[in-house]
Scaffold this motif. Structure first.
Motif, PDB file in Angstrom:
ATOM      1  N   VAL A  84       0.828  -1.302   0.236  1.00 54.22           N
ATOM      2  CA  VAL A  84       0.076   0.151  -0.022  1.00 54.22           C
ATOM      3  C   VAL A  84       0.955   1.245   0.139  1.00 54.22           C
ATOM      4  O   VAL A  84       1.834   1.344   0.939  1.00 54.22           O
ATOM      5  CB  VAL A  84      -0.811   0.025   1.233  1.00 54.22           C
ATOM      6  CG1 VAL A  84      -1.784   1.300   1.467  1.00 54.22           C
ATOM      7  CG2 VAL A  84      -1.554  -1.109   1.227  1.00 54.22           C
ATOM      8  N   ARG A  85       0.669   2.280  -0.893  1.00 54.99           N
ATOM      9  CA  ARG A  85       1.678   3.143  -1.181  1.00 54.99           C
ATOM     10  C   ARG A  85       0.957   4.361  -1.037  1.00 54.99           C
ATOM     11  O   ARG A  85      -0.552   4.674  -1.331  1.00 54.99           O
ATOM     12  CB  ARG A  85       2.472   3.378  -2.399  1.00 54.99           C
ATOM     13  CG  ARG A  85       3.445   2.137  -2.612  1.00 54.99           C
ATOM     14  CD  ARG A  85       4.249   2.275  -3.930  1.00 54.99           C
ATOM     15  NE  ARG A  85       5.182   1.055  -3.888  1.00 54.99           N
ATOM     16  CZ  ARG A  85       4.902  -0.125  -4.423  1.00 54.99           C
ATOM     17  NH1 ARG A  85       3.906  -0.375  -4.596  1.00 54.99           N
ATOM     18  NH2 ARG A  85       6.307  -0.715  -4.416  1.00 54.99           N
ATOM     19  N   ILE A  86       1.236   5.555  -0.349  1.00 62.34           N
ATOM     20  CA  ILE A  86       1.089   6.764  -0.011  1.00 62.34           C
ATOM     21  C   ILE A  86       1.685   7.771  -0.587  1.00 62.34           C
ATOM     22  O   ILE A  86       2.976   8.010   0.153  1.00 62.34           O
ATOM     23  CB  ILE A  86       0.362   6.991   1.521  1.00 62.34           C
ATOM     24  CG1 ILE A  86      -0.546   6.036   2.081  1.00 62.34           C
ATOM     25  CG2 ILE A  86      -0.247   8.433   1.485  1.00 62.34           C
ATOM     26  CD1 ILE A  86      -0.428   6.181   3.458  1.00 62.34           C
TER      27      ILE A  86
ATOM     28  N   ARG B 276     -10.237 -16.100  -4.348  1.00 67.18           N
ATOM     29  CA  ARG B 276     -10.875 -14.927  -3.931  1.00 67.18           C
ATOM     30  C   ARG B 276      -9.907 -13.898  -3.299  1.00 67.18           C
ATOM     31  O   ARG B 276      -8.770 -14.115  -2.801  1.00 67.18           O
ATOM     32  CB  ARG B 276     -11.715 -15.483  -2.619  1.00 67.18           C
ATOM     33  CG  ARG B 276     -12.625 -16.379  -2.732  1.00 67.18           C
ATOM     34  CD  ARG B 276     -13.702 -15.910  -4.114  1.00 67.18           C
ATOM     35  NE  ARG B 276     -14.867 -17.030  -4.269  1.00 67.18           N
ATOM     36  CZ  ARG B 276     -14.957 -17.545  -5.500  1.00 67.18           C
ATOM     37  NH1 ARG B 276     -14.508 -16.977  -6.631  1.00 67.18           N
ATOM     38  NH2 ARG B 276     -16.253 -18.229  -5.752  1.00 67.18           N
ATOM     39  N   THR B 277     -10.590 -12.705  -2.761  1.00 69.70           N
ATOM     40  CA  THR B 277      -9.742 -11.644  -2.280  1.00 69.70           C
ATOM     41  C   THR B 277     -10.929 -10.784  -1.684  1.00 69.70           C
ATOM     42  O   THR B 277     -12.149 -11.192  -1.761  1.00 69.70           O
ATOM     43  CB  THR B 277      -9.013 -10.670  -3.168  1.00 69.70           C
ATOM     44  OG1 THR B 277      -8.143  -9.738  -2.415  1.00 69.70           O
ATOM     45  CG2 THR B 277     -10.078 -10.013  -4.067  1.00 69.70           C
ATOM     46  N   LEU B 278     -10.488  -9.964  -0.757  1.00 69.02           N
ATOM     47  CA  LEU B 278     -11.406  -9.161   0.315  1.00 69.02           C
ATOM     48  C   LEU B 278     -11.415  -7.616  -0.313  1.00 69.02           C
ATOM     49  O   LEU B 278     -10.161  -7.247  -0.376  1.00 69.02           O
ATOM     50  CB  LEU B 278     -11.250  -8.988   1.859  1.00 69.02           C
ATOM     51  CG  LEU B 278     -12.113  -8.481   2.676  1.00 69.02           C
ATOM     52  CD1 LEU B 278     -13.431  -9.371   2.609  1.00 69.02           C
ATOM     53  CD2 LEU B 278     -11.447  -8.370   3.961  1.00 69.02           C
ATOM     54  N   LYS B 279     -12.317  -7.189  -0.397  1.00 68.46           N
ATOM     55  CA  LYS B 279     -12.664  -5.658  -0.718  1.00 68.46           C
ATOM     56  C   LYS B 279     -13.226  -4.701   0.229  1.00 68.46           C
ATOM     57  O   LYS B 279     -14.152  -5.369   0.916  1.00 68.46           O
ATOM     58  CB  LYS B 279     -13.086  -5.448  -2.026  1.00 68.46           C
ATOM     59  CG  LYS B 279     -11.982  -6.008  -3.359  1.00 68.46           C
ATOM     60  CD  LYS B 279     -12.405  -5.598  -4.701  1.00 68.46           C
ATOM     61  CE  LYS B 279     -11.650  -6.175  -5.649  1.00 68.46           C
ATOM     62  NZ  LYS B 279     -11.998  -5.873  -7.216  1.00 68.46           N
TER      63      LYS B 279
ATOM     64  N   SER C 270       0.582 -10.012   0.980  1.00 70.42           N
ATOM     65  CA  SER C 270       0.086 -10.499  -0.407  1.00 70.42           C
ATOM     66  C   SER C 270      -0.594  -9.270  -1.120  1.00 70.42           C
ATOM     67  O   SER C 270      -0.295  -8.181  -0.637  1.00 70.42           O
ATOM     68  CB  SER C 270      -1.126 -11.404   0.287  1.00 70.42           C
ATOM     69  OG  SER C 270      -2.193 -10.850   0.945  1.00 70.42           O
ATOM     70  N   GLU C 271      -1.189  -9.731  -2.158  1.00 71.49           N
ATOM     71  CA  GLU C 271      -1.693  -8.724  -3.208  1.00 71.49           C
ATOM     72  C   GLU C 271      -2.752  -7.872  -2.473  1.00 71.49           C
ATOM     73  O   GLU C 271      -3.882  -8.301  -1.558  1.00 71.49           O
ATOM     74  CB  GLU C 271      -2.476  -9.534  -4.248  1.00 71.49           C
ATOM     75  CG  GLU C 271      -2.499  -8.717  -5.573  1.00 71.49           C
ATOM     76  CD  GLU C 271      -2.800  -9.371  -6.635  1.00 71.49           C
ATOM     77  OE1 GLU C 271      -3.693  -8.905  -7.699  1.00 71.49           O
ATOM     78  OE2 GLU C 271      -2.734 -10.519  -6.752  1.00 71.49           O
ATOM     79  N   VAL C 272      -2.783  -6.472  -2.683  1.00 71.59           N
ATOM     80  CA  VAL C 272      -3.560  -5.529  -2.000  1.00 71.59           C
ATOM     81  C   VAL C 272      -4.593  -5.163  -3.231  1.00 71.59           C
ATOM     82  O   VAL C 272      -3.872  -4.938  -4.269  1.00 71.59           O
ATOM     83  CB  VAL C 272      -2.679  -4.393  -1.420  1.00 71.59           C
ATOM     84  CG1 VAL C 272      -3.860  -3.348  -0.804  1.00 71.59           C
ATOM     85  CG2 VAL C 272      -1.644  -4.758  -0.709  1.00 71.59           C
ATOM     86  N   TRP C 273      -5.709  -5.082  -3.054  1.00 69.57           N
ATOM     87  CA  TRP C 273      -6.753  -4.878  -3.985  1.00 69.57           C
ATOM     88  C   TRP C 273      -7.591  -3.607  -4.021  1.00 69.57           C
ATOM     89  O   TRP C 273      -8.209  -2.961  -4.944  1.00 69.57           O
ATOM     90  CB  TRP C 273      -7.711  -6.007  -4.011  1.00 69.57           C
ATOM     91  CG  TRP C 273      -7.067  -7.160  -4.603  1.00 69.57           C
ATOM     92  CD1 TRP C 273      -6.487  -8.106  -4.098  1.00 69.57           C
ATOM     93  CD2 TRP C 273      -7.409  -7.691  -6.169  1.00 69.57           C
ATOM     94  NE1 TRP C 273      -6.084  -9.262  -5.132  1.00 69.57           N
ATOM     95  CE2 TRP C 273      -6.750  -8.651  -6.433  1.00 69.57           C
ATOM     96  CE3 TRP C 273      -8.214  -7.118  -7.345  1.00 69.57           C
ATOM     97  CZ2 TRP C 273      -6.815  -9.460  -7.464  1.00 69.57           C
ATOM     98  CZ3 TRP C 273      -7.984  -7.656  -8.397  1.00 69.57           C
ATOM     99  CH2 TRP C 273      -7.355  -8.880  -8.623  1.00 69.57           C
ATOM    100  N   LYS C 274      -7.686  -2.918  -2.893  1.00 68.58           N
ATOM    101  CA  LYS C 274      -8.582  -1.926  -2.627  1.00 68.58           C
ATOM    102  C   LYS C 274      -7.922  -0.753  -1.644  1.00 68.58           C
ATOM    103  O   LYS C 274      -7.493  -1.305  -0.577  1.00 68.58           O
ATOM    104  CB  LYS C 274     -10.034  -2.402  -2.269  1.00 68.58           C
ATOM    105  CG  LYS C 274     -11.320  -1.253  -2.740  1.00 68.58           C
ATOM    106  CD  LYS C 274     -11.403  -1.922  -3.900  1.00 68.58           C
ATOM    107  CE  LYS C 274     -12.450  -0.829  -4.727  1.00 68.58           C
ATOM    108  NZ  LYS C 274     -12.564  -0.871  -5.995  1.00 68.58           N
TER     109      LYS C 274
ATOM    110  N   SER D 151      -7.210  -0.368   3.697  1.00 70.65           N
ATOM    111  CA  SER D 151      -6.583  -1.164   2.394  1.00 70.65           C
ATOM    112  C   SER D 151      -7.269  -2.658   2.734  1.00 70.65           C
ATOM    113  O   SER D 151      -7.253  -3.090   3.899  1.00 70.65           O
ATOM    114  CB  SER D 151      -5.207  -1.148   2.303  1.00 70.65           C
ATOM    115  OG  SER D 151      -4.538  -1.569   3.767  1.00 70.65           O
ATOM    116  N   SER D 152      -7.370  -3.260   1.680  1.00 72.64           N
ATOM    117  CA  SER D 152      -7.800  -4.686   1.748  1.00 72.64           C
ATOM    118  C   SER D 152      -7.132  -5.709   0.608  1.00 72.64           C
ATOM    119  O   SER D 152      -6.978  -5.069  -0.428  1.00 72.64           O
ATOM    120  CB  SER D 152      -9.387  -4.996   1.753  1.00 72.64           C
ATOM    121  OG  SER D 152      -9.750  -4.140   0.448  1.00 72.64           O
ATOM    122  N   GLY D 153      -6.955  -6.749   1.052  1.00 70.71           N
ATOM    123  CA  GLY D 153      -6.440  -7.567  -0.050  1.00 70.71           C
ATOM    124  C   GLY D 153      -6.732  -9.283   0.295  1.00 70.71           C
ATOM    125  O   GLY D 153      -7.819  -9.608   0.928  1.00 70.71           O
TER     126      GLY D 153
END
Lengths: 382, 739
Positions: free
Chosen positions: A277-279, B103-106, A330-334, A346-348
């Motif tokens: 997560v970058r700011i 799956r992933t969480l948003k 792990s991968e961050v998505w939102k 942040s969530s992932g």
């Protein structure tokens, strides 16, 4: 509050709040949009309306500002962006426009968040092109003018101009929510001893003095700021600064309100496949780019004075990586900001929502974690 | 509410977290970890040395020190407060399986409130949903920003504190600069402490209780009521926060037949004296049933009780202390002559306590707080010596920094107010902000402000902003948050109000008026306009059209009023006339009574409304006049022309007297000609006419006077032809009749 069964028949790809947080829309691969409401901010959501909105997966949703009525935009794998309107407070929605300029699935759609920018809609899809639509007459939503389209970055796209499916390309866009730009020169001469009324306070300036249209867009692993700049006498969108350092696909971008820092700088967060997560902190720097200045000559003639022509209002951003976190491992998505730009979520793939807050010194620190993983029974018993 | 992982607070050092409280988490520094010792005081044996106990000013670096601890904690994931989502969709220990399913969480935050929605999505953005979707994966999961949801009880505290803050601000404005001789702050500080005390007892939250202890300590040290000395106030704080001896300890000894013979008797007496509980101490001596028959012992006991009972208090304490202390010293010297060893030792120790002897007090005390309070009370109650006593105390009894309130009190006693505030902020932002306000009013933060070199808001303002943001994001306290934000220096607080004010849902007109009042006060003209336009849209969706128009008129928005007019006309032509709301009815029926802009802009719809009303009343001639004037209106959008021509059909019937004079008929024909000449207008008109006819066919029952009853099944273009034909016929009829 309890989890809510949405009634969708497939996975949910996006949710959107209306401006007040009173309505919530969800979209899914089942091609439906569902709208929920709640009587108070702490009450449970209840279904208000449900309608089939596209002919394929719906990827993203966005509500317009309430002064344009209750408008909801959606975008889909069917390569269209659609605008839906409700005149009965969300109980029913009617499609009022279909925008089908994209050459591939459209991944994200976003209405402009600042009232002074007018009714504008941005979208981006697998063709890597960011498009801005403008409804010049908000009372006639059938007509949307394609005001801007540009490839964000050609890298990562196939020769055909779209992302390869196996790359799981991702594209995101977010508008700057604040209508304010407080450049350093704006406050550099402020004397704290001055009478308060003499201060050129941001809150006392007009929309015209403040509104700078800008948004951030990502295409694969590249993130750029786009901003309207004076070009040949017209304000046009231009790709300006890059937010560097992403080593994999950027999944989401979020531009914070600058209210929490008093307009001193802008903050943009990114969620990346590389787990970070970058700011980014964007501080304005005055440019003074030469531009054409027209002066009145003798006998009403108009002449061009190129030597003196300087756009004193033009600026650029100094981009600095303020903070970065790899706590998701792990991968961050939102990524998502609160209204003041002081709290980031942040969530992932770790099944966690992580919250970060701005501390006194401007840095961000952990605020807490919401886990979607149940507690082992033995720990519950303990 | 939430379920809490057992590990969530296990490492915190201080015990429980009450989910019922839900007070705000600290923002100044990371919550949930104990006040970690700084490098200087990490050793449990090393004395607490405040960076501000020396002469040097506060620096921003001192504040940074607090953050070093935060940054350390950042990397330790387990130290972060964690809760589990209600109905969490991932089975315990099955995270990897869940991920393997792609799956992933948003999660997305609410635009204003301290909560958001989490949902499960797939990682493959291009679909490929071959994995079966489980029911829980089609749910949404409401989630709150950790510890941001305020309980009703806590909101009551926030409101009470805010009321006191307003009262203090008003009093401060009236009195101008606070006169040290007539300081109003202690009175308000006492009230704030009472409010906090009530809240912590009601809410049963440990952190609020800890904040109370720090707050009490700070008020005792710096905002003392003029009726008592600072030393008495500090001792009072100690006796409340850590009562010793306990009632049970006292009664266990004093209810025996001969308390004096109890092994713990002198310990009890000394502890009572050490805690400044003079009357209780004297009573113990009197009721000890000592069986001394010798006069010198009796006299010594009498002297002891006399000294205890004459301890100077309140306003006289400071002046009388020196003389009283001299009596205690003399008494101690006299006691050396006593023959009874037990009595002699006991009374000498008592005398040593009362004269403020360092060694005796250190020997009898159990904590640095006790040593500090006792030395301050007995040795020299000069306020300037408090931090000195603290240093003596912590040299023997190190501060336990794992207890947040203790760390806060240590900072207070050492005179390190910024650090004390940062500790308070870890416990409760609302309390910290108000305490900072008290300190600011007493000019206790001036040194801290003066050395600030970074572009940061004053600390008091920053705390108020943090508290204000929490209030703004909490249902029911937005206006309180705005008050705090308004009272901060610079533009930051105002920017936050500006950002959030349009997000407040105006659920009624009172809220709307209040929001507009703030906009007016702060000159947020653009936001006021946005709020009014959004409100008018809401009113329209509630069918309160008149109200919507009225509000738009109040901001001079002719564009929106005109749009509403055309929407009304369009809706009526499509669906038939519906009863207007009261305000709109007033505008339509009594145009002279409505504001000029409204009258002008709604005229087309008002004309149509009048046409329909006259038609309903059977006054076809009058009705025809209104319709004719509408058809001749130069700015009538082309799409309305078709249906309005249709409305003309029943009025052109040969079976009834002629309704329009020749000149009107010719004028309408001219308008029709102009309309047909413009392809865009014509097409729009025909399309909309077709739409109105379609709508008529779909409706089971039309109003009796609806022209479409007779013509619903005729194509739109045929309707236009029919109108043209009838118009021509009517003109010829008029010509014949006028012959």
């Amino acid at each position: 509050m309890n989890a809510l069964s949405t009634g969708h028949e497939d996975l949910i790809h996006d949710i959107a709040y209306d401006h007040y947080g009173r309505l919530l829309a969800t979209c899914s691969s089942d091609q439906y949009i569902k709208v929920f409401t709640r009587v108070s901010p702490t009450a449970d959501w209840t279904l208000l309306s449900s309608f089939k909105a596209h002919d394929a997966n719906i990827f993203s949703l966005s509500f317009a500002l309430p002064q344009y009525g209750l408008l909801l935009a959606s975008c889909s794998e069917d390569q269209t962006v659609r605008v839906h309107r409700s005149v009965d407070d969300g109980r029913t929605f009617v499609k009022v426009a279909t925008l089908s300029d994209s050459a591939g699935p459209v991944h994200q759609v976003a209405f402009a968040k600042f009232g002074g920018h007018g009714l504008k809609l941005a979208c981006i899809g697998t063709d890597g092109i960011v498009r801005i639509y403008h409804a010049a007459d908000p009372t006639d939503l059938r007509h949307w003018h394609l005001a801007f389209e540009k490839v964000v970055d050609k890298n990562g796209l196939l020769a055909s101009g779209v992302a390869a499916r196996d790359l799981q390309g991702d594209f995101a866009i977010d508008w700057c929510p604040s209508g304010t730009i407080r450049a350093p020169w704006f406050t550099s001469n402020l004397d704290t001893a001055m009478d308060d009324s003499d201060l050129p306070r941001v809150d006392r300036l007009t929309i015209e003095e403040l509104a700078v249209e800008q948004f951030v867009a990502s295409s694969m692993s590249k993130v750029f700021v786009f901003r309207k700049r004076l070009n040949g006498g017209l304000y046009e969108y231009e790709r300006t600064e890059e937010l560097p350092g992403h080593t994999d696909i950027v999944r989401d971008v979020a531009w914070a309100s600058n209210a929490g820092v008093g307009g001193r700088y802008e903050l943009i967060a990114t969620a990346c496949k590389d787990g970070w997560v970058r700011i980014f902190k964007l501080t304005t720097r005055r440019l003074g780019v030469p531009t054409t200045e027209y002066t009145n000559g003798a006998a009403g003639t108009v002449s061009v004075n190129e030597e003196k022509s300087v756009d004193y209002d033009d600026f650029a951003y100094d981009v600095e990586l303020l903070d970065q976190f790899d706590h998701h491992k792990s991968e961050v998505w939102k990524v998502s900001w609160n209204f003041a730009g002081t709290i980031l979520s942040s969530s992932g793939d770790d099944g966690r929502v992580r919250f970060w807050r701005e501390a006194y010194m401007g840095k961000f620190v952990g605020l807490g974690v919401a886990s979607a993983e149940q507690i082992p029974q033995d720990e519950v018993d303990d | 509410m939430f379920s809490f992982t057992p590990t969530s607070r296990s490492d915190s050092g201080h015990s429980s977290f009450s989910p019922s409280f839900g007070g705000p988490r600290p923002i100044f520094s990371t919550f949930n970890e104990p006040v970690a010792p700084t490098k200087e005081n990490a050793s449990p044996t090393k004395a607490f040395v405040s960076p501000f106990a020396t002469e040097r000013s506060f620096t921003v670096e001192d504040v940074r020190d607090v953050y070093k601890d935060d940054e350390d904690v950042e990397d330790e994931e387990d130290d972060v407060f964690t809760y589990t989502l209600q109905d969490a969709p991932i089975a315990a220990g099955r995270l990897q399986d869940w991920r393997d399913r792609g799956r992933t969480l948003k999660f997305r935050l609410s635009p204003l409130h301290n909560n958001g929605i989490a949902w499960i999505d797939e990682r493959s953005v291009d679909g490929g949903g071959e994995v079966h979707v489980a029911p829980e994966e089609m749910r949404i999961f409401p989630a709150e920003i950790p510890d941001s949801a305020l309980s009703d009880e806590y909101i009551k505290f926030v409101k009470d504190a805010h009321e006191l803050y307003r009262a203090l601000s008003n009093a401060d404005q009236i009195d101008g600069a606070i006169d040290p001789s007539e300081n109003i702050l202690p009175k308000y500080a006492t009230t704030f402490l009472q409010i906090l005390d009530v809240a912590r007892r009601r809410i049963f939250d440990e952190r609020l209780s800890e904040a109370y202890v720090v707050c009490h300590c700070l008020f005792a040290a710096y905002f003392v009521d003029p009726t008592i000395t600072r030393a008495e106030a500090v001792m009072d704080w100690l006796n409340q926060s850590d009562p010793r001896p306990t009632t049970e300890e006292t009664s266990d000894i004093m209810t025996t037949a001969v308390p004096y013979n109890e092994p713990g008797f002198w310990e009890l007496v000394h502890k009572l004296a050490l805690r400044g509980l003079f009357l209780q101490c004297s009573n113990c001596l009197k009721e000890a049933n000592m069986l001394h028959s010798d006069s010198e012992s009796k006299k010594a006991l009498q002297t002891a009780t006399s000294i205890l009972e004459t301890a100077p208090k309140g306003t006289k304490a400071f002046e009388g202390h020196r003389q009283w202390r001299a009596h205690a010293i003399a008494f101690g010297e006299n006691c050396t002559k006593l023959s009874d060893t037990k009595l002699r030792k006991g009374l000498i120790t008592l005398a040593n306590i009362l004269r403020g002897d360092n060694d005796t007090i250190l020997a009898l005390s159990e904590s640095w707080q006790e040593v500090t309070a006792a030395l301050f009370l007995f040795h020299d109650p000069a306020p300037s010596r408090l931090s000195e006593y603290c240093q003596v105390a912590v040299a023997q009894f190190p501060v336990d920094f794992t207890i947040i309130s203790e760390a806060g009190c240590a900072a207070v006693i050492a005179g390190d107010i910024p650090k004390a505030l940062s500790v308070l902020e870890q416990l409760d932002v609302c309390v910290a902000a108000h305490i900072a306000d008290f300190c600011d009013r007493q000019r206790m933060l001036d040194d801290f402000y003066n050395i600030e070199t970074l572009d940061l808001p004053p600390f008091r303002d920053w705390l108020f902003m943090a508290h204000g943001i929490t209030c703004c994001a909490t249902p029911g306290t937005w206006f309180i948050g705005a008050t705090y934000l308004k009272d901060t220096e610079g533009t930051q607080g105002l920017s936050i109000i500006k950002e959030s004010i349009t997000h407040v849902y105006p659920d009624n007109e009172a809220t709307l008026t209040e929001l507009l009042g703030i906009c007016k006060e702060l000159q947020f003209d653009n936001e006021a306009r946005e709020i009014v336009i959004a409100w008018s849209k809401l009113q329209l969706s509630r069918n309160q059209v008149g109200s919507a128009i009225e509000w738009l008129d109040s901001i001079g928005n002719s564009f929106e009023i005109r749009a509403i007019t055309w929407q009304l006309l369009e809706s009526t032509l499509l669906n038939g006339l519906t009863l207007p709301d009261d305000i709109l009815q007033r505008f339509l029926v009594s145009p002279r009574l409505c504001p000029g802009m409204i009258r002008e802009l709604i005229a087309p719809y008002a004309t149509y409304f009048a046409f329909k009303n006259h038609l309903n009343e059977g006054d076809v001639v009058e009705a025809a006049q209104y319709l004719a004037s509408l058809l001749q209106f130069g700015f009538l959008p082309g799409r309305f022309f078709g249906p309005l021509l249709g409305e003309l059909l029943p009025l052109l019937s040969r079976s009834q007297p002629r309704t329009l004079p020749t000149n009107e008929l010719i004028a309408i024909m001219n308008s029709l000609y102009q309309w047909e000449k413009d392809p865009q207008k014509y097409n729009e008109g025909v399309q909309f006419l077709a739409k109105t006819l379609d709508a008529a066919r779909e409706v089971t029952e039309l109003a009796g006077d609806d022209w479409r009853v007779e013509y619903a099944n005729i194509p739109a273009k045929e309707v236009i032809k029919l109108v043209r034909s009838k118009l021509v016929s009517e003109v010829s009829r008029a010509y014949l009749e006028e012959l």
